[in-house]
Design an enzyme around this catalytic site. Structure first.
Site, PDB file in Angstrom:
ATOM      1  N   HIS A  25     -10.723 -31.873  14.680  1.00 50.51           N
ATOM      2  CA  HIS A  25     -11.236 -29.848  13.484  1.00 50.51           C
ATOM      3  C   HIS A  25     -12.312 -29.687  14.790  1.00 50.51           C
ATOM      4  O   HIS A  25     -13.028 -29.057  14.427  1.00 50.51           O
ATOM      5  CB  HIS A  25     -11.440 -29.518  12.866  1.00 50.51           C
ATOM      6  CG  HIS A  25     -10.603 -29.796  11.495  1.00 50.51           C
ATOM      7  ND1 HIS A  25      -9.155 -29.352  11.160  1.00 50.51           N
ATOM      8  CD2 HIS A  25     -10.065 -31.226  10.425  1.00 50.51           C
ATOM      9  CE1 HIS A  25      -8.536 -30.033  10.332  1.00 50.51           C
ATOM     10  NE2 HIS A  25      -8.705 -30.714   9.894  1.00 50.51           N
ATOM     11  N   GLU A  49      -7.520 -31.252  18.648  1.00 55.07           N
ATOM     12  CA  GLU A  49      -7.864 -32.167  17.849  1.00 55.07           C
ATOM     13  C   GLU A  49      -7.363 -33.556  18.261  1.00 55.07           C
ATOM     14  O   GLU A  49      -6.353 -33.159  17.939  1.00 55.07           O
ATOM     15  CB  GLU A  49      -8.841 -31.576  16.639  1.00 55.07           C
ATOM     16  CG  GLU A  49      -7.121 -31.530  15.672  1.00 55.07           C
ATOM     17  CD  GLU A  49      -7.360 -30.137  14.537  1.00 55.07           C
ATOM     18  OE1 GLU A  49      -8.021 -31.317  13.810  1.00 55.07           O
ATOM     19  OE2 GLU A  49      -6.734 -29.445  14.179  1.00 55.07           O
TER      20      GLU A  49
END
Length: 240
Positions: A94, A197
């Site tokens: 993330h 990510e």
């Protein structure tokens, strides 16, 4: 830890919303010997987590910053179950990048790769373009990726993302309508951010009791607005 919905787990798992502890005496690591700063964080199961995910674990996250400013994230997750049971999970870091203008950003290193489009019920496609550009909402998982470059033309800056143990790449931007519907997202914030990510989603990780999984992501910022085909492959190799 645990990307996506799974039974009673929240959308992106519980690890990101828990209180971690700092290891005052972290173990040495040869691959981070030259780092300017290192901190080791630890998350272990608690009664609260066991209610929603009935497995015990130790999650160690090392955050290291090199003298050149490279950010290195190394995760180790160990199955500490004493009942002999294995468990399976997915993983994503993330990482959100600040960009000048999302419409002026390119992501390279994804050409010819298969991907799952979450806006089309996870349907599988093959990337046909040389670079990914942004004109609307994007929620994609690219599979079996290697090197990735995020080019911000206005800032004349390129982010290089290298990884190990994390075969997939998530690319996400909510665009205007979804941004307005998100309580923790300002209406115009989508214009200046991009989520790219390292992840392990398509093929979840399975650990037997006592086994440990390791994943790593490294991010560098270089003063260039163009690096197509010029990512230094020597920096993709991981040691330690």
């Amino acid at each position: 830890m645990q990307f996506g919905n799974m039974d009673s787990l929240e959308q992106h798992g519980f690890a990101r919303n828990r209180l971690w502890s700092v290891d005052p005496d972290p173990p040495p690591c040869s691959s981070h010997a030259s780092a300017r700063a290192i901190v080791d964080l630890i998350l272990t199961h608690s009664e609260e987590e066991l209610k929603i995910w009935p497995h015990t674990f130790e999650f160690r996250l090392r955050v290291a910053l090199s003298p050149a400013g490279d950010l290195m994230l190394t995760s180790r997750i160990r199955n500490t179950n004493t009942d002999g049971k294995s468990y399976t999970f997915t993983f994503a870091y993330h990482t959100y990048f600040s960009v000048s203008d999302i419409s002026e950003v390119l992501v390279e290193g994804l050409e010819t790769l298969d991907y799952l489009d979450y806006l089309q019920n996870r349907e599988r496609f093959t990337e046909q373009g040389d670079a990914l550009t942004f004109e609307s909402e994007v929620d994609i998982i690219y599979l079996s990726t290697t090197k990735i470059a995020i080019l911000d033309h206005e800032r004349k800056q390129t982010f290089e993302l290298r990884k190990d143990g994390l075969p997939d790449i998530v690319v996400w931007n909510p665009w205007d309508k979804k941004a307005k519907a998100m309580a923790d997202f300002s209406d115009e914030e989508y214009k200046h951010m991009l989520c790219v990510e390292a992840a392990c989603v398509e093929k979840p990780i399975t650990l037997k009791p006592g086994e440990e999984w390791k994943g790593r992501q490294e991010i560098s910022a270089v003063p260039s607005s163009y690096c197509s085909g010029h990512i230094d492959m020597r920096r993709v190799t991981f040691t330690g």
